[in-house]
Design a protein around this motif. Structure first.
Motif, PDB file in Angstrom:
ATOM      1  N   LEU A   1      44.058 -17.391 -70.013  1.00  0.00           N
ATOM      2  CA  LEU A   1      45.483 -17.718 -70.019  1.00  0.00           C
ATOM      3  C   LEU A   1      46.334 -16.524 -70.429  1.00  0.00           C
ATOM      4  O   LEU A   1      47.414 -16.292 -69.867  1.00  0.00           O
ATOM      5  N   ALA A   2      45.830 -15.749 -71.403  1.00  0.00           N
ATOM      6  CA  ALA A   2      46.591 -14.574 -71.847  1.00  0.00           C
ATOM      7  C   ALA A   2      46.700 -13.546 -70.728  1.00  0.00           C
ATOM      8  O   ALA A   2      47.743 -12.904 -70.543  1.00  0.00           O
ATOM      9  N   GLY A   3      45.587 -13.371 -69.962  1.00  0.00           N
ATOM     10  CA  GLY A   3      45.638 -12.430 -68.837  1.00  0.00           C
ATOM     11  C   GLY A   3      46.651 -12.841 -67.795  1.00  0.00           C
ATOM     12  O   GLY A   3      47.418 -12.015 -67.284  1.00  0.00           O
ATOM     13  N   MET A   4      46.665 -14.136 -67.469  1.00  0.00           N
ATOM     14  CA  MET A   4      47.632 -14.620 -66.477  1.00  0.00           C
ATOM     15  C   MET A   4      49.060 -14.479 -66.991  1.00  0.00           C
ATOM     16  O   MET A   4      49.956 -14.030 -66.261  1.00  0.00           O
ATOM     17  N   CYS A   5      49.240 -14.843 -68.240  1.00  0.00           N
ATOM     18  CA  CYS A   5      50.589 -14.711 -68.822  1.00  0.00           C
ATOM     19  C   CYS A   5      51.029 -13.256 -68.861  1.00  0.00           C
ATOM     20  O   CYS A   5      52.178 -12.929 -68.563  1.00  0.00           O
ATOM     21  N   GLY A   6      50.084 -12.363 -69.211  1.00  0.00           N
ATOM     22  CA  GLY A   6      50.431 -10.948 -69.259  1.00  0.00           C
ATOM     23  C   GLY A   6      50.832 -10.411 -67.894  1.00  0.00           C
ATOM     24  O   GLY A   6      51.770  -9.603 -67.781  1.00  0.00           O
ATOM     25  N   PHE A   7      50.139 -10.865 -66.833  1.00  0.00           N
ATOM     26  CA  PHE A   7      50.472 -10.394 -65.480  1.00  0.00           C
ATOM     27  C   PHE A   7      51.864 -10.850 -65.085  1.00  0.00           C
ATOM     28  O   PHE A   7      52.679 -10.073 -64.575  1.00  0.00           O
ATOM     29  N   PHE A   8      52.152 -12.133 -65.333  1.00  0.00           N
ATOM     30  CA  PHE A   8      53.488 -12.636 -64.971  1.00  0.00           C
ATOM     31  C   PHE A   8      54.571 -11.989 -65.830  1.00  0.00           C
ATOM     32  O   PHE A   8      55.680 -11.719 -65.342  1.00  0.00           O
ATOM     33  N   ILE A   9      54.270 -11.729 -67.104  1.00  0.00           N
ATOM     34  CA  ILE A   9      55.259 -11.057 -67.968  1.00  0.00           C
ATOM     35  C   ILE A   9      55.527  -9.649 -67.467  1.00  0.00           C
ATOM     36  O   ILE A   9      56.670  -9.168 -67.460  1.00  0.00           O
ATOM     37  N   PHE A  10      54.455  -8.962 -67.009  1.00  0.00           N
ATOM     38  CA  PHE A  10      54.625  -7.604 -66.466  1.00  0.00           C
ATOM     39  C   PHE A  10      55.544  -7.607 -65.257  1.00  0.00           C
ATOM     40  O   PHE A  10      56.459  -6.792 -65.149  1.00  0.00           O
ATOM     41  N   LEU A  11      55.295  -8.551 -64.329  1.00  0.00           N
ATOM     42  CA  LEU A  11      56.165  -8.624 -63.142  1.00  0.00           C
ATOM     43  C   LEU A  11      57.599  -8.955 -63.527  1.00  0.00           C
ATOM     44  O   LEU A  11      58.555  -8.371 -62.991  1.00  0.00           O
ATOM     45  N   HIS A  12      57.734  -9.897 -64.468  1.00  0.00           N
ATOM     46  CA  HIS A  12      59.086 -10.290 -64.877  1.00  0.00           C
ATOM     47  C   HIS A  12      59.825  -9.143 -65.555  1.00  0.00           C
ATOM     48  O   HIS A  12      61.004  -8.887 -65.264  1.00  0.00           O
ATOM     49  N   ARG A  13      59.128  -8.415 -66.418  1.00  0.00           N
ATOM     50  CA  ARG A  13      59.773  -7.306 -67.129  1.00  0.00           C
ATOM     51  C   ARG A  13      60.112  -6.165 -66.171  1.00  0.00           C
ATOM     52  O   ARG A  13      61.135  -5.495 -66.318  1.00  0.00           O
ATOM     53  N   LYS A  14      59.234  -5.959 -65.171  1.00  0.00           N
ATOM     54  CA  LYS A  14      59.513  -4.901 -64.188  1.00  0.00           C
ATOM     55  C   LYS A  14      60.777  -5.224 -63.410  1.00  0.00           C
ATOM     56  O   LYS A  14      61.650  -4.362 -63.215  1.00  0.00           O
ATOM     57  N   LYS A  15      60.873  -6.480 -62.989  1.00  0.00           N
ATOM     58  CA  LYS A  15      62.067  -6.880 -62.250  1.00  0.00           C
ATOM     59  C   LYS A  15      63.307  -6.835 -63.138  1.00  0.00           C
ATOM     60  O   LYS A  15      64.383  -6.373 -62.737  1.00  0.00           O
ATOM     61  N   LYS A  16      63.137  -7.269 -64.369  1.00  0.00           N
ATOM     62  CA  LYS A  16      64.269  -7.277 -65.316  1.00  0.00           C
ATOM     63  C   LYS A  16      64.712  -5.860 -65.650  1.00  0.00           C
ATOM     64  O   LYS A  16      65.894  -5.573 -65.787  1.00  0.00           O
ATOM     65  N   ARG A  17      63.717  -4.948 -65.804  1.00  0.00           N
ATOM     66  CA  ARG A  17      64.037  -3.560 -66.115  1.00  0.00           C
ATOM     67  C   ARG A  17      64.850  -2.923 -65.003  1.00  0.00           C
ATOM     68  O   ARG A  17      65.839  -2.224 -65.253  1.00  0.00           O
ATOM     69  N   ALA A  18      64.431  -3.172 -63.734  1.00  0.00           N
ATOM     70  CA  ALA A  18      65.173  -2.605 -62.604  1.00  0.00           C
ATOM     71  C   ALA A  18      66.593  -3.165 -62.555  1.00  0.00           C
ATOM     72  O   ALA A  18      67.559  -2.434 -62.293  1.00  0.00           O
ATOM     73  N   LYS A  19      66.719  -4.478 -62.837  1.00  0.00           N
ATOM     74  CA  LYS A  19      68.049  -5.089 -62.801  1.00  0.00           C
ATOM     75  C   LYS A  19      68.944  -4.546 -63.907  1.00  0.00           C
ATOM     76  O   LYS A  19      70.120  -4.248 -63.705  1.00  0.00           O
ATOM     77  N   VAL A  20      68.359  -4.388 -65.113  1.00  0.00           N
ATOM     78  CA  VAL A  20      69.142  -3.868 -66.244  1.00  0.00           C
ATOM     79  C   VAL A  20      69.590  -2.436 -65.973  1.00  0.00           C
ATOM     80  O   VAL A  20      70.732  -2.049 -66.255  1.00  0.00           O
TER      81      VAL A  20
END
Length: 689
Positions: free
Chosen positions: A439-458
């Motif tokens: 579960l931590a691996g899956m959560c980490g992958f989705f968090i990485f994608l979310h942060r990458k998208k958020k970083r580009a938007k910011v």
């Protein structure tokens, strides 16, 4: 020399019983609204008994003739016992006993109340050294506790029974009940720090049997938790420890413990009984050390107290010492008089009788009646044989061995059960851990994608905001009103050479602002040149007292050093617009730039009165927003950030001025490239969001 300070046994029995629910864990049934109050007051009983009496008296008128009412009366009886008001204790217990007898109820609360009343009656008998009656009362209390399955109360009453048997001189049974208390503690898995009353009780038994090695062993076990003891428990421990050295005829060490005890009880005004008993012990130790003046002082101090209490047991003990004191002073008639006037209790403890016989032997030796002296010598030998013979020693050892065997078996069973539980927990952790990792691996992958998208938007939003702020800053700084004033001055000057220069400067200023709108960095030379042009145009409105200075460290290569665009011009503009333009008198504006090993420092100062938050001249703040947002963006891509401070400072002319300070790393990068260090990006997100 043999000695039994019987008062010690009285105190041990008394306080062991009063411990009740104070020494160890307490369980109070929460069946009415007064149960929490009852539990709270019982916890503070030994520390402040007077307070408990006051609280109980305030609530008794609100209660009916019920179990709760008589529970409160019993609690008050405990408090009265702590402050040695035995008459009040007897009266309160009589009321509670009558209620228990006339109420034919078989509820759990009724049995608990009956057990508490019987336990307190045992304490009252122990106070008057009627240990056989005390033992019977404690036994009834034990039976009541067994009916309601109260292991903690059983443990407390078992300790009281052990103390009562010790008071009777039946040390084998005393040891038996102490061991039984230990077995109950084992079954409850009670930690060692809560077992010290059992330990110093066993130490007392071995002290009476003159087994000082075992005595010291148990005293040392109890002494580890001296800091956790309540005041009355500390009194028992110190008193009995002093007695153990007395029995070894180590009088100086015994005296040290009794003196320490007297200092301790003097801190508690309610501990009158304990304080006077300590003085009795001090009197006898001084007597045996032939310090008769000190012995006389302490015995006289405590005699009046026990006389008022009509405590015949204590008075019998003090009279015994006074007889010996007269003999040591060679006053045989006084010794004879004291012997004739001495109180004669109905029941005399064997240990106390042993002390009296020893002093009577001395008295008849001094009187020349050696036949009578020999009689008392034989009596003491008989008492020694009956209380410390081999049969009792063997029985005590057998009880200890049986407890040790049962305790070892219980510990093994507990150890096996503990290991089985550990294996079960380990399997649960393995399965649970595997699931958590997935579960931590899956959560980490989705968090990485979310942060990458958020970083580009910011980053995109920040770039847009910086550009908008810069354009707004340009519009605010180069306002139409300013341009009109400059042009108007030039027209009035009839187009002379100087005005051509000013017009050229204005054109240069406007063009340069437009060029810098989309740049993140400029060279230090270009920025200083722009600022110089701007100040020259504004100086017309600041004359004749305006002084502008620029100091640059000669070792700085202004062409190679880059700084964020508008880093100097915005603070300069703010200094002129909000500080110097409306100032009366000399106006000073300065820029000082110096270089250290790996950083450049920039100081911009003016004497315009300092920075005032919320003042009317504070403007829109757009310019400083441009600098702040630009530094946030650039610092997120650099290991060492640019630091900015705005402070009010005192100028050389003792005026208040404003200082804008920047510290720039020499190797600062203006390229917005992704860094490997995630720490930089996290810091940037914290600042931006």
């Amino acid at each position: 020399m043999n000695r039994e300070i019987v008062i010690v046994l009285i105190i041990s029995c008394l306080w062991g019983g009063l411990a009740g629910s104070c020494v160890r864990k307490k369980k109070v049934e929460n069946v009415d609204c007064y149960a929490p109050l009852f539990a709270q007051w019982e916890d503070t009983l030994s520390d402040n008994p007077v307070f408990v009496c006051e609280k109980v008296d305030s609530i008794l008128p609100l209660l009916k003739d019920s179990i709760t009412y008589y529970q409160m009366l019993t609690l008050k009886a405990k408090a009265k016992m702590f402050i040695s008001e035995t008459d009040s204790v007897e009266c309160l217990l009589r009321l509670a006993t009558d209620f228990c007898k006339k109420t034919n109820v078989s509820s759990k609360r009724h049995w608990i109340l009956s057990a508490e009343v019987a336990n307190m009656k045992g304490n009252l008998y122990a106070r008057t050294t009627v240990f056989d009656s005390a033992r019977m009362a404690f036994r009834r209390a034990y039976d009541f506790c067994e009916r309601v399955d109260e292991p903690y109360k059983l443990l407390n009453v078992a300790l009281n029974l052990a103390d009562a048997y010790s008071g009777e001189g039946r040390y084998d049974w005393s040891s038996y009940w102490y061991r039984r208390a230990l077995a109950l503690a084992d079954s409850l898995r009670m930690p060692d720090e809560e077992r010290f009353p059992i330990y110093y009780g066993l130490a007392q038994v071995n002290m009476n049997l003159r087994d000082f090695d075992r005595c010291d062993y148990y005293f040392d076990l109890a002494g580890k938790y001296f800091a956790q003891m309540k005041p009355y428990e500390k009194h028992i421990y110190l008193n009995n420890r002093g007695n153990s050295y007395y029995y070894r005829q180590d009088y100086p060490k015994a005296l040290d413990y009794f003196r320490r005890l007297l200092v301790f009880v003097n801190q508690y005004p309610d501990m009158k009984f304990e304080r006077n008993m300590t003085m009795v012990n001090l009197g006898e130790v001084f007597l045996l050390m032939n310090q008769t003046d000190s012995a006389t002082y302490y015995l006289n101090q405590c005699y009046a107290y026990f006389k008022e209490m009509e405590n015949t047991s204590a008075l019998y003990y003090i009279d015994t010492q006074l007889i010996e004191l007269a003999l040591k002073r060679g006053d045989l008639p006084l010794a004879r008089k004291r012997l004739q006037e001495a109180v004669k209790p109905d029941v005399i403890d064997p240990n106390m009788l042993h002390i009296r016989n020893r002093y009577l032997q001395h008295y008849f030796e001094e009187s020349g009646n050696f036949r009578q002296a020999y009689y008392y010598l034989k009596e003491n030998n008989r008492i020694d044989d009956s209380t410390r013979n081999e049969r009792i020693r063997m029985r005590v050892a057998s009880i200890a061995l049986r407890y040790q065997r049962d305790s070892t078996l219980m510990k093994k069973e507990m150890f096996i059960q503990q290991k089985e539980n550990e294996v079960l927990r380990l399997n649960q952790w393995l399965y649970g851990g595997s699931l958590v990792v997935v579960l931590a691996g899956m959560c980490g992958f989705f968090i990485f994608l979310h942060r990458k998208k958020k970083r580009a938007k910011v980053e995109s939003n920040l770039r847009t905001a910086i550009t908008s702020l810069r354009l707004a800053n340009i519009r605010n700084r180069i306002s139409p009103h300013f341009i009109f004033n400059v042009l108007n001055r030039e027209v009035k000057a009839n187009r002379v050479a100087e005005s051509d220069t000013n017009l050229n400067g204005l054109i240069k200023l406007i063009r340069r602002n437009l060029e810098l709108a989309d740049s993140l960095s400029v060279t230090l030379r270009d920025e200083l040149d722009f600022v110089q042009t701007y100040v020259e145009l504004e100086s017309k409105t600041l004359q004749p007292d305006f002084v502008y200075t620029v100091e640059v460290d000669p070792q700085i290569n202004q062409t190679n050093v880059k700084i964020p665009a508008m880093l100097l011009q915005i603070p300069i503009e703010n200094a002129i617009k909000h500080g110097l333009r409306t100032k009366v008198g000399p106006k000073r504006l300065s820029i000082h730039i110096c270089q250290h090993t790996d950083e450049i420092e920039i100081f911009i100062r003016d004497n315009g009165g300092g920075y005032r938050i919320g003042s009317g001249a504070s403007g829109t703040g757009t310019g400083m927003k441009v600098i702040t947002r630009t530094l946030q963006l650039l610092n997120a891509y650099n290991r060492c950030p640019i630091v900015m401070h705005i402070n009010n400072v005192e100028m050389a002319s003792h005026e208040t001025g404003c200082e804008v300070y920047f510290r720039l790393p020499v190797d600062y990068s203006f390229e917005l490239k992704k860094q490997k260090e995630t720490l930089l990006w996290n810091r940037y997100l914290e600042q931006s969001l």
